[in-house]
Write an enzyme that holds these catalytic residues in place. Structure first.
Site, PDB file in Angstrom:
ATOM      1  N   TYR A   8     -12.286  39.860 -12.385  1.00  0.00           N
ATOM      2  CA  TYR A   8     -12.826  41.231 -12.397  1.00  0.00           C
ATOM      3  C   TYR A   8     -13.982  41.336 -13.390  1.00  0.00           C
ATOM      4  CZ  TYR A   8     -12.969  46.345 -12.859  1.00  0.00           C
ATOM      5  OH  TYR A   8     -13.378  47.664 -12.894  1.00  0.00           O
TER       6      TYR A   8
ATOM      7  N   SER B 196     -18.840  48.342 -14.724  1.00  0.00           N
ATOM      8  CA  SER B 196     -17.756  48.688 -15.639  1.00  0.00           C
ATOM      9  C   SER B 196     -18.282  48.470 -17.044  1.00  0.00           C
ATOM     10  CB  SER B 196     -16.553  47.770 -15.387  1.00  0.00           C
ATOM     11  OG  SER B 196     -15.598  47.898 -16.430  1.00  0.00           O
TER      12      SER B 196
ATOM     13  N   LYS C   1     -17.963  42.049 -12.632  1.00  0.00           N
ATOM     14  CA  LYS C   1     -18.668  43.249 -13.112  1.00  0.00           C
ATOM     15  C   LYS C   1     -19.892  42.868 -13.947  1.00  0.00           C
ATOM     16  CE  LYS C   1     -16.159  46.334 -11.100  1.00  0.00           C
ATOM     17  NZ  LYS C   1     -16.734  47.244 -10.093  1.00  0.00           N
TER      18      LYS C   1
END
Ligand code: NAD
Length: 254
Positions: free
Chosen positions: A161, A148, A165
């Site tokens: 998250y 990401s 990433k």
């Protein structure tokens, strides 16, 4: 170099989390570039996976469906062995499956943390390992991890998250060196905000923030991410290794 270097004819690719969103678009694009695509996702998504296969086949491509939960690590070897048995080889793995738990850091439970990391990092690593076992034997392979742009930036309320990433970007570099003498490249793609079900629970305020902060002034479409994956999977990208390719319409640099 001829433009044939961008084609994937004769290659076999497996995409995880491919029933919808970015994984679906990647599967369609890989098939369009000539690859035979194994479209995989969790059991609950089997009808959506079948629909992606039908779409690819209707457009003249080749695809098959595969049930693959990346957190079921004890079954991964059997799944990848099955793909190689059925398709004869595995050239390309796209580690796309990913989940998001949106909560303030003070409210994150151990269960939240483990759930995100079991899909986004642990599952990704063991899929890469299971695929690489076959690729090492053949001395060739492409692994593309969907990270990401959040691997390089942050937002409030997404701690596990964002940490996962950033770890995917580091793991990508580590695996690129581990397997460099085996003819395998390992790269990552870092999308900016993309219009998929992952962002479906975004509040109107968050949406406004995305549009306000993005130099492009909009969410990206899944199809806009797929080209970078096709490139990294192609012979043209043979010298690109351990790289995080941002596809974020300028978000990170703004
Ligand atoms: P999505 O929620 O639309 O699709 C994710 C897919 O992963 C779903 O089909 C889901 O069933 C599957 N999945 C979930 N758990 C799984 C598991 N245990 N095993 C196998 N599959 C599983 O999300 P998306 O937006 O298409 O995201 C795809 C990837 O792109 C993710 O890694 C995500 O983090 C990343 N990404 C998305 C955005 C965005 O804005 N949408 C931005 C940057 C990166």
């Amino acid at each position: 170099m001829s433009m044939d270097g961008f084609k994937l004819d004769g290659k076999v690719a497996l995409v995880t989390g491919a029933a919808q969103g970015i994984g679906r678009a990647i599967s369609i694009a890989l098939a369009d570039a000539g690859a035979t695509v194994v479209v995989s996702d969790i059991a609950a998504k089997s009808s959506a996976v079948d629909a992606v296969c039908v779409e690819i086949t209707a457009a003249g491509g080749t695809a098959s469906a595969c049930e693959l939960d990346v957190t079921a690590t004890s079954r991964l070897a059997a799944v990848f062995d099955g793909v190689v048995a059925d398709s004869g080889r595995l050239d390309i793995l796209v580690n796309n499956a990913g989940i998001l738990v949106r909560k303030p850091a003070l409210e994150i439970t151990e269960e939240d943390w483990d759930r995100v990391f079991s899909v986004n990092l642990r599952g990704l690593f063991f899929c890469a390992q299971a695929a690489a076992k076959h690729m090492v034997a053949r001395g060739d392979g492409r692994i593309i991890n969907i990270a990401s742009q959040r691997a390089l930036s942050a937002s409030a309320g997404n701690a596990p998250y964002i940490a996962s990433k950033a770890a995917v970007a580091g793991l990508t570099r580590a695996l690129a060196l581990d397997w460099i003498s085996s003819g395998i490249t390992v790269n990552a793609v870092g999308p900016g905000p993309v219009d998929t079900p992952l962002l479906a629970d975004a509040s109107p305020e968050m949406d406004l923030d995305i549009v306000r902060r993005s130099p492009a002034g909009r969410r990206l479409q899944p199809e806009e991410i797929a080209g970078a994956v096709v490139y990294l999977a192609s012979p043209a990208a043979a010298a690109v290794n351990g790289h995080l390719l941002l596809v974020d319409a300028g978000w990170t640099i703004a």
